[in-house]
Design a protein around this motif. Structure first.
Motif, PDB file in Angstrom:
ATOM      1  N   SER A  88     -49.330 -90.145 -34.325  1.00 11.36           N
ATOM      2  CA  SER A  88     -49.174 -89.056 -34.346  1.00 11.36           C
ATOM      3  C   SER A  88     -49.036 -88.473 -32.576  1.00 11.36           C
ATOM      4  CB  SER A  88     -50.787 -87.805 -34.601  1.00 11.36           C
ATOM      5  OG  SER A  88     -51.059 -86.512 -34.649  1.00 11.36           O
ATOM      6  N   ASN A  89     -49.550 -88.751 -31.645  1.00  9.67           N
ATOM      7  CA  ASN A  89     -50.025 -88.609 -30.455  1.00  9.67           C
ATOM      8  C   ASN A  89     -48.401 -88.544 -29.858  1.00  9.67           C
ATOM      9  OD1 ASN A  89     -52.436 -87.389 -30.398  1.00  9.67           O
ATOM     10  ND2 ASN A  89     -53.502 -89.536 -29.498  1.00  9.67           N
ATOM     11  N   ALA A 138     -62.844 -78.716 -39.646  1.00  6.16           N
ATOM     12  CA  ALA A 138     -62.999 -77.765 -40.053  1.00  6.16           C
ATOM     13  C   ALA A 138     -60.771 -77.474 -39.913  1.00  6.16           C
ATOM     14  CB  ALA A 138     -63.621 -77.021 -39.535  1.00  6.16           C
ATOM     15  N   GLY A 139     -60.971 -78.019 -38.678  1.00  6.91           N
ATOM     16  CA  GLY A 139     -58.935 -77.488 -38.046  1.00  6.91           C
ATOM     17  C   GLY A 139     -58.155 -78.068 -39.614  1.00  6.91           C
ATOM     18  N   GLY A 144     -57.717 -72.231 -32.428  1.00  7.09           N
ATOM     19  CA  GLY A 144     -56.127 -73.451 -31.831  1.00  7.09           C
ATOM     20  C   GLY A 144     -55.050 -73.288 -33.580  1.00  7.09           C
ATOM     21  N   VAL A 145     -55.878 -73.243 -34.963  1.00  5.00           N
ATOM     22  CA  VAL A 145     -55.802 -73.038 -35.764  1.00  5.00           C
ATOM     23  C   VAL A 145     -54.709 -71.221 -35.380  1.00  5.00           C
ATOM     24  CG1 VAL A 145     -55.812 -72.588 -38.180  1.00  5.00           C
ATOM     25  CG2 VAL A 145     -56.818 -74.275 -37.044  1.00  5.00           C
ATOM     26  N   LYS A 196     -53.145 -80.455 -34.315  1.00  6.65           N
ATOM     27  CA  LYS A 196     -53.369 -81.182 -33.463  1.00  6.65           C
ATOM     28  C   LYS A 196     -54.395 -80.788 -32.274  1.00  6.65           C
ATOM     29  CE  LYS A 196     -51.760 -85.055 -31.850  1.00  6.65           C
ATOM     30  NZ  LYS A 196     -52.187 -86.184 -31.912  1.00  6.65           N
ATOM     31  N   LEU A 197     -54.428 -79.559 -32.389  1.00 10.44           N
ATOM     32  CA  LEU A 197     -54.924 -78.402 -31.376  1.00 10.44           C
ATOM     33  C   LEU A 197     -56.682 -79.236 -30.937  1.00 10.44           C
ATOM     34  CD1 LEU A 197     -53.388 -75.093 -30.499  1.00 10.44           C
ATOM     35  CD2 LEU A 197     -53.389 -77.167 -29.504  1.00 10.44           C
TER      36      LEU A 197
END
Length: 296
Positions: A176-177, A99-100, A234-235, A88-89
């Protein structure tokens, strides 16, 4: 378990599934293959999340001299990679969503196996909390159902029906948001007493500092353009609450002090990571999610 807790759990499940489904809808197979064949990136991400961040959690807990419950909570969080908030970040910061999401899912799958041994070794070495024994099969099944399956379904839809994926993606992203905000509010409301009780301690500050340094570590231990590196940050900063909560229930009998400290660490971590992602988003402006190999 009361009705509100059941509702919160249901919304959390929807958030995780919707986030991973939206990520899958935005991902192409060639882009995903590019990520998984980038061995330097994968090795650095694994090093950061499976080795450096758990050791960072131990170091921060020792540096701040946290009481036993908070010490255990921070170590459990640090030992649990692959939190869905990490994907999400990537969306929030207009980063490398492909990639995230890919690395987050990979870390969640690997973390379901490594969490127990990692937490056990660090807790025993730090001489706090005793042993941690977890049902690895159950953790792996949870990761598969809530994260791997929705991501794979979204990926398949994108591959075989790209127009459908394009039409569904805004709806999935909206779900999701919305559920993301509900989960945040639910964590605050459901654990406000525990969080307030810890204000006089250093637990909140330790969780905040841990997340900031983990974000920096994840960014530094990554390759590629800036959008990809900060997405990896972030991950690394946002950990997987599921295994940590399971450990508290199985190994510590859902001890309220540890549960409260766990909520405080998770919330303070989000309080650190979200503003960083928001600042990065403003710097990059509104753009489509980047694919591996493109810059922000």
């Amino acid at each position: 378990m009361n009705t509100l807790q059941l509702l919160f759990n249901a919304v959390t499940v929807i958030f995780i599934a919707a986030t991973m489904f939206a990520a899958g809808l935005a991902t192409t197979l060639p882009a995903l293959c590019t990520v998984f064949t980038d061995l330097p990136l994968l090795l650095l991400v694994l090093l950061a999340n499976l080795v450096c961040v758990p050791l960072l959690g131990w170091g921060v807990a020792a540096l701040f001299g946290l009481p036993a419950a908070s010490f255990i909570a921070l170590l459990l969080v640090a030992s649990s990679p692959g939190g869905p908030f990490g994907a999400k970040l990537g969306m929030v910061q207009n980063g490398d969503v492909v990639a995230g999401a890919a690395t987050q899912v990979l870390l969640a799958a690997i973390g379901s196996i490594t969490f127990g041994p990692t937490a056990n070794v660090i807790l025993k070495t730090a001489n706090v909390g005793g042993g941690v024994s977890l049902d690895v099969a159950t953790l792996m099944l949870t990761v598969a159902v809530l994260q791997l399956v929705p991501f794979a379904v979204g990926l398949i839809v994108r591959h075989y029906a790209p127009s459908t994926a394009q039409a569904w993606h805004p709806v999935a992203a909206m779900v999701s948001n919305v559920t993301f905000l509900v989960v945040l509010v639910g964590m605050l409301v459901g654990n406000w007493r525990a969080v307030i009780a810890l204000i006089g301690s250093l637990t909140l500050l330790a969780g905040f500092v841990f997340a900031v340094i983990a974000f920096a570590l994840g960014t530094a231990l990554a390759t590629g353009p800036g959008a990809r590196r900060t997405t990896m940050g972030g991950v690394a900063a946002v950990r997987n609450a599921g295994p940590a909560l399971a450990a508290v229930g199985i190994a510590f009998g859902n001890e309220p002090a540890i549960l409260g400290a766990l909520a405080a660490v998770l919330l303070s971590g989000l309080a650190a990571a979200l503003p960083i992602a928001a600042v990065l988003s403003r710097r990059r402006g509104v753009q489509l999610p980047t694919t591996p190999g493109s810059d922000a």
